[in-house]
Design a protein around this motif. Sequence first.
Motif: not given
Length: 432
Positions: A173-194
Amino acid sequence: MKLFNQPPKQEWDALCRRPVHAQESMDETISEVLKNVKRYGDVALQTYSKKFDGLDVSNFSVKTTEFLQAEKAISSQLKDAINLAKRNIEKFHTAQKEAVTVVETTSGVACWRKSAAIEKVGLYIPGGTAPLFSTILMLGIPANLAGCREIVLCTPPNKAGEIDPAILYTAQLVGITKVFKVGGAQAIAAMAYGTKQIPQVYKIFGPGNQYVTKAKELVQQGGIPIDMPAGPSELLIIADRSCVPEFVASDLLSQAEHGADSQVLLLCESKQVIEKVMNEVKQQLLKLPRKAIAEKALANSMAICFNSLEECIDFSNSYAPEHLIIATENATSLAESIINAGSVFLGNYSCESAGDYASGTNHTLPTNGFARNYSGVSLESFVKKITFQKLSAEGLANIGPSIELMAEAEGLYAHKNAVTIRLKSLQNDGTK
């Protein structure tokens, strides 16, 4: 809730300290997660998904078909409610846009600044015991209004490897299509480092449990900015005899059900009002599906009787709550004395739930006393300010001699020369 009667000021600091929960070498644990995701990327994410969530996931990206299925799974009534909230949040945050103002500080010297969107932002949305799709509105809407080019969203899947339909519907609805099934600290790491699948971002937003919070804290130390320091949710209520005890009790419980580590406080100048509210809390608690969670939060919470409402205000400013409700007869005038709070709710009908969902204000707010020096998320959170200046020949002639003197006094002669060489050029050209 623990009861305190007119505690002296020398005890306030102790009362304002948030509950401390055992963290079991959390720094070391989360640092290891961050290091492995940074080094091994998606392979590390797969390992942690299996270890923490019991899921064998190789492709973390949400597919188009999953968005379509989610839209069908949401009732029309819930869609209408989400859209109402979206309109109000958009309206409030659109009003935060600033016009560019050019200031002539000296004749011939023009200065201004403008907002430029942070190009890539990451949003973390909890999806465990409470899938917070409302937070997508609070973060995705200002990100879009700011003009962020890429918005990445990470959220944990359930045991079947699926994302809550309300989260996917609201994201789309707000135009976000890049959604990933990752949670926890590992999700923060993924977004921080790619990783190969998940893009690196320039700033990370969103609430989470103690592991997510610690991961955000650690990546910030490594140079990846975050929205704000975060901790468990909290609410402080200042009430007088004009309050409705049933309302106050419901507000205390609405925040207590967030998590076992949440904290709620009731400040009042009347013991009788406190007793009525506490009786209501007991009655309403029995009917809550999240009763066990709320009970744990209440065990770390307080009701404090003070001599006056002014003293209640003073204590509130010392505590610096995430949410503050002033349920008093003169709430608006009392609010003028508030200097430390994330978001303030005035009067008997301004429930904290309104700000959490649909009034229009943002519910991503500083906790753990950080309201003393941090603001909640706003449109400004998604932009940086760039300053500009333009000097004409006249402008340089007006301020140049002062710059020369100041640069020489600091021993920075190249700085001085950058002005001197231009002033001499103006003299040689006969320009004034």
